[in-house]
Design a protein around this motif. Structure first.
Motif, PDB file in Angstrom:
ATOM      1  N   GLU A 198      -1.881  51.729  42.029  1.00  0.00           N
ATOM      2  CA  GLU A 198      -2.649  52.732  42.780  1.00  0.00           C
ATOM      3  C   GLU A 198      -3.835  52.134  43.517  1.00  0.00           C
ATOM      4  N   LYS A 199      -4.459  51.099  42.933  1.00  0.00           N
ATOM      5  CA  LYS A 199      -5.628  50.494  43.584  1.00  0.00           C
ATOM      6  C   LYS A 199      -5.806  49.061  43.082  1.00  0.00           C
ATOM      7  N   PHE A 200      -6.649  48.320  43.785  1.00  0.00           N
ATOM      8  CA  PHE A 200      -7.040  46.980  43.363  1.00  0.00           C
ATOM      9  C   PHE A 200      -8.371  47.094  42.631  1.00  0.00           C
ATOM     10  N   ASP A 201      -8.436  46.549  41.419  1.00  0.00           N
ATOM     11  CA  ASP A 201      -9.686  46.545  40.658  1.00  0.00           C
ATOM     12  C   ASP A 201      -9.685  45.293  39.781  1.00  0.00           C
ATOM     13  N   TYR A 202     -10.549  44.351  40.123  1.00  0.00           N
ATOM     14  CA  TYR A 202     -10.565  43.036  39.469  1.00  0.00           C
ATOM     15  C   TYR A 202     -10.580  43.202  37.953  1.00  0.00           C
ATOM     16  N   ASN A 203      -9.711  42.472  37.264  1.00  0.00           N
ATOM     17  CA  ASN A 203      -9.428  42.794  35.875  1.00  0.00           C
ATOM     18  C   ASN A 203      -9.127  41.551  35.042  1.00  0.00           C
ATOM     19  N   ASN A 204      -9.986  41.266  34.066  1.00  0.00           N
ATOM     20  CA  ASN A 204      -9.781  40.107  33.197  1.00  0.00           C
ATOM     21  C   ASN A 204      -8.691  40.334  32.158  1.00  0.00           C
ATOM     22  N   SER A 205      -8.515  41.576  31.720  1.00  0.00           N
ATOM     23  CA  SER A 205      -7.490  41.875  30.716  1.00  0.00           C
ATOM     24  C   SER A 205      -6.103  41.476  31.204  1.00  0.00           C
ATOM     25  N   GLY A 206      -5.833  41.731  32.490  1.00  0.00           N
ATOM     26  CA  GLY A 206      -4.526  41.393  33.047  1.00  0.00           C
ATOM     27  C   GLY A 206      -4.222  39.918  32.931  1.00  0.00           C
ATOM     28  N   TYR A 207      -5.228  39.074  33.120  1.00  0.00           N
ATOM     29  CA  TYR A 207      -4.999  37.634  33.049  1.00  0.00           C
ATOM     30  C   TYR A 207      -4.940  37.118  31.612  1.00  0.00           C
ATOM     31  N   VAL A 208      -5.549  37.846  30.676  1.00  0.00           N
ATOM     32  CA  VAL A 208      -5.332  37.535  29.260  1.00  0.00           C
ATOM     33  C   VAL A 208      -3.877  37.830  28.892  1.00  0.00           C
ATOM     34  N   LEU A 209      -3.359  38.956  29.366  1.00  0.00           N
ATOM     35  CA  LEU A 209      -1.953  39.293  29.144  1.00  0.00           C
ATOM     36  C   LEU A 209      -1.029  38.235  29.734  1.00  0.00           C
ATOM     37  N   LEU A 210      -1.360  37.737  30.909  1.00  0.00           N
ATOM     38  CA  LEU A 210      -0.542  36.695  31.536  1.00  0.00           C
ATOM     39  C   LEU A 210      -0.507  35.428  30.684  1.00  0.00           C
ATOM     40  N   GLY A 211      -1.664  35.062  30.128  1.00  0.00           N
ATOM     41  CA  GLY A 211      -1.701  33.892  29.255  1.00  0.00           C
ATOM     42  C   GLY A 211      -0.848  34.081  28.011  1.00  0.00           C
ATOM     43  N   TYR A 212      -0.876  35.303  27.461  1.00  0.00           N
ATOM     44  CA  TYR A 212      -0.057  35.614  26.290  1.00  0.00           C
ATOM     45  C   TYR A 212       1.427  35.541  26.647  1.00  0.00           C
ATOM     46  N   ILE A 213       1.787  36.046  27.813  1.00  0.00           N
ATOM     47  CA  ILE A 213       3.179  35.980  28.259  1.00  0.00           C
ATOM     48  C   ILE A 213       3.618  34.531  28.471  1.00  0.00           C
ATOM     49  N   PRO A 231       1.537  49.854  25.534  1.00  0.00           N
ATOM     50  CA  PRO A 231       1.596  51.190  26.118  1.00  0.00           C
ATOM     51  C   PRO A 231       1.938  51.142  27.616  1.00  0.00           C
ATOM     52  N   ALA A 232       2.861  51.973  28.039  1.00  0.00           N
ATOM     53  CA  ALA A 232       3.311  52.014  29.439  1.00  0.00           C
ATOM     54  C   ALA A 232       3.826  50.661  29.908  1.00  0.00           C
ATOM     55  N   GLY A 233       4.302  49.855  28.950  1.00  0.00           N
ATOM     56  CA  GLY A 233       4.791  48.519  29.290  1.00  0.00           C
ATOM     57  C   GLY A 233       6.023  48.516  30.155  1.00  0.00           C
ATOM     58  N   ASP A 234       6.669  49.667  30.287  1.00  0.00           N
ATOM     59  CA  ASP A 234       7.847  49.757  31.158  1.00  0.00           C
ATOM     60  C   ASP A 234       7.458  49.984  32.616  1.00  0.00           C
ATOM     61  N   ARG A 235       6.174  50.323  32.861  1.00  0.00           N
ATOM     62  CA  ARG A 235       5.727  50.621  34.231  1.00  0.00           C
ATOM     63  C   ARG A 235       4.771  49.570  34.790  1.00  0.00           C
ATOM     64  N   ILE A 236       4.168  48.791  33.926  1.00  0.00           N
ATOM     65  CA  ILE A 236       3.245  47.738  34.355  1.00  0.00           C
ATOM     66  C   ILE A 236       4.038  46.436  34.467  1.00  0.00           C
ATOM     67  N   THR A 237       4.005  45.815  35.623  1.00  0.00           N
ATOM     68  CA  THR A 237       4.756  44.571  35.835  1.00  0.00           C
ATOM     69  C   THR A 237       3.837  43.353  35.821  1.00  0.00           C
ATOM     70  N   ILE A 238       4.442  42.181  35.726  1.00  0.00           N
ATOM     71  CA  ILE A 238       3.678  40.928  35.839  1.00  0.00           C
ATOM     72  C   ILE A 238       2.968  40.875  37.185  1.00  0.00           C
ATOM     73  N   HIS A 239       3.619  41.357  38.228  1.00  0.00           N
ATOM     74  CA  HIS A 239       2.997  41.412  39.554  1.00  0.00           C
ATOM     75  C   HIS A 239       1.708  42.220  39.517  1.00  0.00           C
TER      76      HIS A 239
END
Length: 365
Positions: free
Chosen positions: A172-187, A118-126
């Motif tokens: 919009e903001k910085f909020d420490y997030n484990n899900s993002g790093y799970v996604l990075l591992g999948y990528i 979802p919204a994968g066109d707006r969320i970047t690896i960065h």
């Protein structure tokens, strides 16, 4: 005769300087001991390992407490600990290694690799690297308890949280997030064609000579393992068992203090990344509103008494960890604990501040 006199003067100077250096090192070690034993003072309970390195070489490396309470085994300085979120450093570097190979870009939208996100066109690896994606952190989901002991594939983990409402728009903001790093591992897996475990092992651990580091397991025999504990009202208990496929690339690696120094040295020597790519890792970035935040790619970018530092901690059932690096002085301080009742975070920061001030004072003298 003139050359002989110069040699004698140098010999006298060296003979005078050597005891001073030895006394200085002993005094510093005693002060470090005092900081550690304020908290890590139960010799019959779990404890920790602490290391201080200067210019890539250890100047302090000690263990405190027990590695295994049932057998009464003492921790030794080369015990293997779970790192928790320090794992994120390795995940971030792996992403940048793939970028240097031309296999992805940190500016890529994640939808390029996970088309149904979802919204994968707006969320970047960065956004994932910098905790600015707005994706719901799976560790805050109540349904996590339902899968905590299940063996999950990376895709199953992504599917577990991907349809959760977002917390904010990307950037919009910085909020420490484990899900993002799970996604990075999948990528990493999708792009490299290797499992995350194999990629980190072959392209980072092996290359850096980190022979005691690995993806976590409670089933496999791991020599020199430190066992993890909680502290309850009744006393210490064995840590809660979870499946390491849950934290995955956000927190499932294990290492030793010696190997973590090899990691730091590999980064400094550009063994894994070019200097240009390394600069990207340790740069500060801005939110959509132009505000700068103090997180790069896998490291908090802070300071100790006004001197820039790179820091990250970790926490996983039974273990806590903390690493601090001061680039200008090439000082690395690491604390690893085998009870989540004993956080090494402040202790490690206090040691780093002490060592920094000590070397600054020594130069003035």
């Amino acid at each position: 005769m003139k050359h002989l006199n110069q040699f004698n003067r140098l010999l006298i100077l060296f003979t005078f300087f050597l005891p001073l250096t030895s006394a200085y090192s002993q005094n510093l070690a005693h002060k470090i001991d005092s900081i550690i034993t304020t908290q890590f003072n139960d010799t019959s309970g779990p404890g920790g390992v602490f290391m201080v390195a200067k210019k890539g070489k250890p100047i302090y490396h000690k263990a405190f407490g027990k590695a295994n309470l049932e057998w009464g085994t003492k921790l030794n300085p080369d015990a293997v600990f779970q790192l928790g979120s320090i794992t994120k450093q390795f995940t971030a570097i792996a992403i940048l290694m793939l970028e240097e190979e031309g296999r992805l870009k940190v500016t890529d939208p994640i939808g390029r690799y996970i088309p149904d996100y979802p919204a994968g066109d707006r969320i970047t690896i960065h956004h994932l690297l910098t905790h600015t994606s707005g994706i719901r952190d799976f560790t805050k989901m109540q349904s996590l308890r339902d899968i905590a002991q299940k063996e999950m594939t990376p895709k199953m983990m992504v599917d577990f949280f991907k349809n959760e409402p977002v917390d904010f728009a990307p950037g919009e903001k910085f909020d420490y997030n484990n899900s993002g790093y799970v996604l990075l591992g999948y990528i990493i897996e999708l792009v490299s064609g290797e499992s995350y475990e194999d990629y980190i092992q072959h392209h980072i651990f092996s290359k850096a000579g980190m022979n005691q580091s690995r993806y976590a397991s409670d089933r496999q025999i791991i020599p020199n393992r430190a066992y993890g504990y909680h502290q309850k009202e009744i006393g210490y208990v064995n840590k809660t068992t979870i499946s390491y496929s849950i934290p995955f690339s956000s927190g499932s690696l294990m290492s030793t203090a010696t190997d973590m120094l090899k990691w730091q040295n590999a980064l400094n020597q550009h063994l894994l990344l070019s200097s240009a790519a390394t600069k990207k890792v340790f740069s500060q970035y801005k939110l959509n509103n132009g505000e700068t935040f103090t997180y790069g790619y896998g490291w908090h970018l802070r300071d100790i008494n006004g001197i820039p530092s790179r820091e990250h901690g970790g926490s996983i059932f039974g273990f806590k960890s903390m690493g601090v690096y001061i680039p200008s002085e090439d000082i690395y301080v690491l604390g690893l604990s085998n009870c989540d009742c004993l956080s090494p975070t402040q202790t490690t920061k206090d040691i780093a501040a002490l060592v920094l001030a000590s070397f600054q004072e020594q130069r003035r003298d």
